[in-house]
Motif scaffolding. Structure first.
Motif, PDB file in Angstrom:
ATOM      1  N   THR A  73       0.872  -1.171   0.000  1.00 57.40           N
ATOM      2  CA  THR A  73       0.000   0.000   0.000  1.00 57.40           C
ATOM      3  C   THR A  73       0.906   1.217   0.000  1.00 57.40           C
ATOM      4  N   ASP A  74       0.355   2.387  -0.155  1.00 55.91           N
ATOM      5  CA  ASP A  74       1.203   3.568  -0.255  1.00 55.91           C
ATOM      6  C   ASP A  74       1.738   4.053   1.082  1.00 55.91           C
ATOM      7  N   VAL A  75       0.898   4.075   2.111  1.00 59.45           N
ATOM      8  CA  VAL A  75       1.325   4.614   3.401  1.00 59.45           C
ATOM      9  C   VAL A  75       0.645   3.863   4.544  1.00 59.45           C
ATOM     10  N   VAL A  95       5.617   2.503  -4.729  1.00 61.57           N
ATOM     11  CA  VAL A  95       4.221   2.912  -4.883  1.00 61.57           C
ATOM     12  C   VAL A  95       4.152   4.431  -5.021  1.00 61.57           C
ATOM     13  N   ALA A  96       4.918   5.149  -4.206  1.00 63.85           N
ATOM     14  CA  ALA A  96       4.935   6.615  -4.282  1.00 63.85           C
ATOM     15  C   ALA A  96       5.399   7.080  -5.660  1.00 63.85           C
ATOM     16  N   ARG A  97       6.430   6.443  -6.190  1.00 57.52           N
ATOM     17  CA  ARG A  97       6.913   6.796  -7.540  1.00 57.52           C
ATOM     18  C   ARG A  97       5.822   6.594  -8.590  1.00 57.52           C
ATOM     19  N   ARG A  98       5.165   5.434  -8.527  1.00 57.89           N
ATOM     20  CA  ARG A  98       4.122   5.130  -9.509  1.00 57.89           C
ATOM     21  C   ARG A  98       2.935   6.092  -9.388  1.00 57.89           C
ATOM     22  N   GLN A  99       2.529   6.374  -8.170  1.00 60.77           N
ATOM     23  CA  GLN A  99       1.401   7.284  -7.964  1.00 60.77           C
ATOM     24  C   GLN A  99       1.744   8.696  -8.429  1.00 60.77           C
ATOM     25  N   ALA A 100       2.972   9.121  -8.240  1.00 60.11           N
ATOM     26  CA  ALA A 100       3.398  10.437  -8.723  1.00 60.11           C
ATOM     27  C   ALA A 100       3.301  10.491 -10.246  1.00 60.11           C
ATOM     28  N   ARG A 101       3.784   9.446 -10.880  1.00 62.12           N
ATOM     29  CA  ARG A 101       3.749   9.384 -12.348  1.00 62.12           C
ATOM     30  C   ARG A 101       2.295   9.412 -12.842  1.00 62.12           C
ATOM     31  N   GLY A 103      -0.286  10.545 -11.270  1.00 62.00           N
ATOM     32  CA  GLY A 103      -0.905  11.819 -10.903  1.00 62.00           C
ATOM     33  C   GLY A 103      -0.363  13.013 -11.661  1.00 62.00           C
ATOM     34  N   GLY A 104       0.724  12.809 -12.399  1.00 65.92           N
ATOM     35  CA  GLY A 104       1.302  13.900 -13.169  1.00 65.92           C
ATOM     36  C   GLY A 104       2.005  14.944 -12.323  1.00 65.92           C
ATOM     37  N   HIS A 105       2.562  14.507 -11.202  1.00 63.34           N
ATOM     38  CA  HIS A 105       3.313  15.430 -10.352  1.00 63.34           C
ATOM     39  C   HIS A 105       4.613  14.775  -9.902  1.00 63.34           C
ATOM     40  N   SER A 106       5.432  15.529  -9.206  1.00 69.67           N
ATOM     41  CA  SER A 106       6.740  15.032  -8.779  1.00 69.67           C
ATOM     42  C   SER A 106       6.622  14.034  -7.624  1.00 69.67           C
ATOM     43  N   VAL A 107       7.665  13.269  -7.438  1.00 66.43           N
ATOM     44  CA  VAL A 107       7.730  12.346  -6.306  1.00 66.43           C
ATOM     45  C   VAL A 107       7.685  13.127  -4.997  1.00 66.43           C
ATOM     46  N   GLN A 108       8.312  14.300  -4.963  1.00 68.90           N
ATOM     47  CA  GLN A 108       8.310  15.109  -3.748  1.00 68.90           C
ATOM     48  C   GLN A 108       6.887  15.522  -3.362  1.00 68.90           C
ATOM     49  N   VAL A 109       6.068  15.865  -4.344  1.00 69.26           N
ATOM     50  CA  VAL A 109       4.664  16.199  -4.063  1.00 69.26           C
ATOM     51  C   VAL A 109       3.940  14.969  -3.526  1.00 69.26           C
ATOM     52  N   GLU A 110       4.164  13.817  -4.129  1.00 63.03           N
ATOM     53  CA  GLU A 110       3.517  12.586  -3.666  1.00 63.03           C
ATOM     54  C   GLU A 110       3.923  12.255  -2.236  1.00 63.03           C
ATOM     55  N   LEU A 111       5.190  12.422  -1.917  1.00 58.43           N
ATOM     56  CA  LEU A 111       5.645  12.155  -0.550  1.00 58.43           C
ATOM     57  C   LEU A 111       4.965  13.093   0.441  1.00 58.43           C
ATOM     58  N   ARG A 112       4.743  14.329   0.053  1.00 62.26           N
ATOM     59  CA  ARG A 112       4.043  15.275   0.931  1.00 62.26           C
ATOM     60  C   ARG A 112       2.602  14.834   1.157  1.00 62.26           C
TER      61      ARG A 112
END
Length: 157
Positions: A73-75, A95-101, A103-112
């Protein structure tokens, strides 16, 4: 968690302000995550939090053990019972990398997005049983932190 504890002494009976330590075992760049989460978190958030970036395999094992779901899961959030320590937010790097891709945003945004969501769970919010309370708080805080979309909203699409 930092071995030396908070640098400022707080009055007796009042927990220290939020401190965030990022432990990066997943080799995923997370510059500024702690510095972003601290001022974005609710003012009531006090104590220490560890945000651990780990492999998808590690998260899958934790998810199977604690939630009986044998899938990554992601978190995940693990609340602590130790005074002054809120707990640990565990994020699956892949998972964070894939979700960022997606979602069309950076990995840093996904981590936030994931760190904020996990922190809210540590603070006792539960979007599955709270009639939208966590979603409202997450929406307000993500706007404060400059995020377009939150995890709960994404799940409703």
């Amino acid at each position: 968690m930092r071995a030396d504890g908070p640098s400022k002494r707080m009055p007796a009976g009042r927990p220290a302000p939020l401190s965030v330590e990022v432990v990066n075992g997943g080799r995923l760049p997370a510059p500024g995550l702690a510095a972003w989460l601290q001022p974005t978190a609710p003012r009531s958030a006090r104590g220490a939090v560890v945000v651990a970036l780990v492999s998808d395999a590690r998260v899958q094992k934790l998810n199977a053990r604690y939630r009986a779901k044998n899938t990554p899961t992601d978190v995940l959030s693990f609340a602590a019972e130790e005074p002054g320590f809120l707990g640990e937010v565990v994020i699956a790097s892949g998972v964070a990398r894939r979700q960022a891709r997606l979602g069309g945003h950076s990995v840093q945004v996904e981590l936030r997005v994931l760190a904020l969501h996990g922190l809210l769970h540590l603070l006792g919010y539960d979007h599955e049983h709270d009639d939208g309370r966590m979603a409202r708080v997450e929406r307000r805080l993500r706007r404060k932190g400059g995020l377009r979309e939150g995890l709960i909203e994404r799940g409703r699409k």
